[in-house]
Enzyme design. Structure first.
Site, mmCIF file in Angstrom:
data_model
loop_
_atom_site.group_PDB
_atom_site.id
_atom_site.type_symbol
_atom_site.label_atom_id
_atom_site.label_comp_id
_atom_site.label_asym_id
_atom_site.label_seq_id
_atom_site.Cartn_x
_atom_site.Cartn_y
_atom_site.Cartn_z
ATOM 1 N N ALA A 153 0.827 -1.208 0.000
ATOM 2 C CA ALA A 153 0.000 0.000 0.000
ATOM 3 C C ALA A 153 0.864 1.261 0.000
ATOM 4 C CB ALA A 153 -0.943 -0.003 1.206
ATOM 5 N N TYR A 154 1.853 1.290 0.876
ATOM 6 C CA TYR A 154 2.710 2.463 0.995
ATOM 7 C C TYR A 154 3.510 2.687 -0.285
ATOM 8 C CZ TYR A 154 6.186 5.679 2.923
ATOM 9 O OH TYR A 154 6.996 6.769 3.155
#
Length: 247
Positions: A153-154
């Site tokens: 996600a990051y």
């Protein structure tokens, strides 16, 4: 001799801690008026009292209406906005493989890291266009360039930040507005301290200098990027990775 940035107005998101607070202090030292945005209003109020010309705004960066209203309020108070620095960000759940990720958590990370930067730039840009001048800095990450295993996600959200920077840099290249990103490797902040030890070791082992960057190093580079001296670079992602970056 006072810096050319003196008396400008800067909006800084994620300003209650870490990278946002570091650059807020740096700009305040140069007599920039700083509008500080964060969800943590209690800490933001305490910190803002340490600065010369500062105003604190409680903002949930994923709420477009709140962002729009806040930018309008800042413009009304200070009469213009010269600088926007998007440093609000979260890592989300880490140290897991892609098939183990939570869809809701991934969406939250994108909402904070990408959509938040999109919202602020969307509403600040018209103000900068009126003055034919502006400096926008999106805080990306080396993870957005290379991808960190266990941080889907990051990494993906920061890659989106880099792509947005390239697009916006081209779109406003003839307007007096520069739009750049900064991609640090690991900077020693509370956000990094909250990561699992094995995740931090994975990231620092990839840095040739074998250490984290410091908040002072980050603030110095960010300060140059949003200065008037940085006038012929736009759509670019600056490196702050201790030698890790390969492009």
């Amino acid at each position: 001799m006072m810096p050319l940035i003196k008396d400008q107005v800067a909006v800084i998101t994620g300003a209650a801690s870490g990278l946002g607070w570091a650059i807020a202090k740096k700009l305040s030292e140069q007599e920039v008026s700083v509008a500080l945005l964060d969800k943590n209003i209690d800490q933001l109020n305490q910190l803002s009292r340490q600065l010369k010309k500062a105003a604190a705004y409680e903002v949930d960066i994923i709420d477009e209406n709140v962002v729009a209203q806040t930018i309008e309020a800042i413009a009304n108070r200070f009469e213009r906005i010269d600088i926007l620095i998007n440093s609000a960000g979260i890592t989300g759940i880490t140290n897991i493989k892609s098939h183990e990720t939570s869809t809701d958590n991934l969406r939250l990370v994108f909402d904070v890291n990408f959509m938040g930067s999109y919202y602020t730039s969307k509403y600040v840009l018209p103000l900068m266009l009126k003055n034919n001048y502006g400096r926008i800095l999106h805080i990306a990450s080396i993870a957005g360039k290379e991808g960190n295993a266990g941080m889907l996600a990051y990494s993906a959200s920061k890659a989106a930040i880099i792509a947005m920077t390239k697009v916006q840099g081209k779109e406003y290249a003839e307007t007096g507005i520069t739009i750049n990103a900064l991609a640090p490797a690991v900077i020693r902040t509370a956000l990094v301290d909250a990561l699992p030890d094995e995740q931090v070791k994975y990231m620092t082992d990839k840095i040739p200098m074998k250490r984290c960057g410091t908040l002072e190093e980050f603030a110095s580079m960010a300060g140059f990027i949003v200065s008037s001296e940085n006038s012929f670079t736009t759509g670019f992602t600056f490196d702050l990775s201790g030698g890790r970056a390969t492009y």
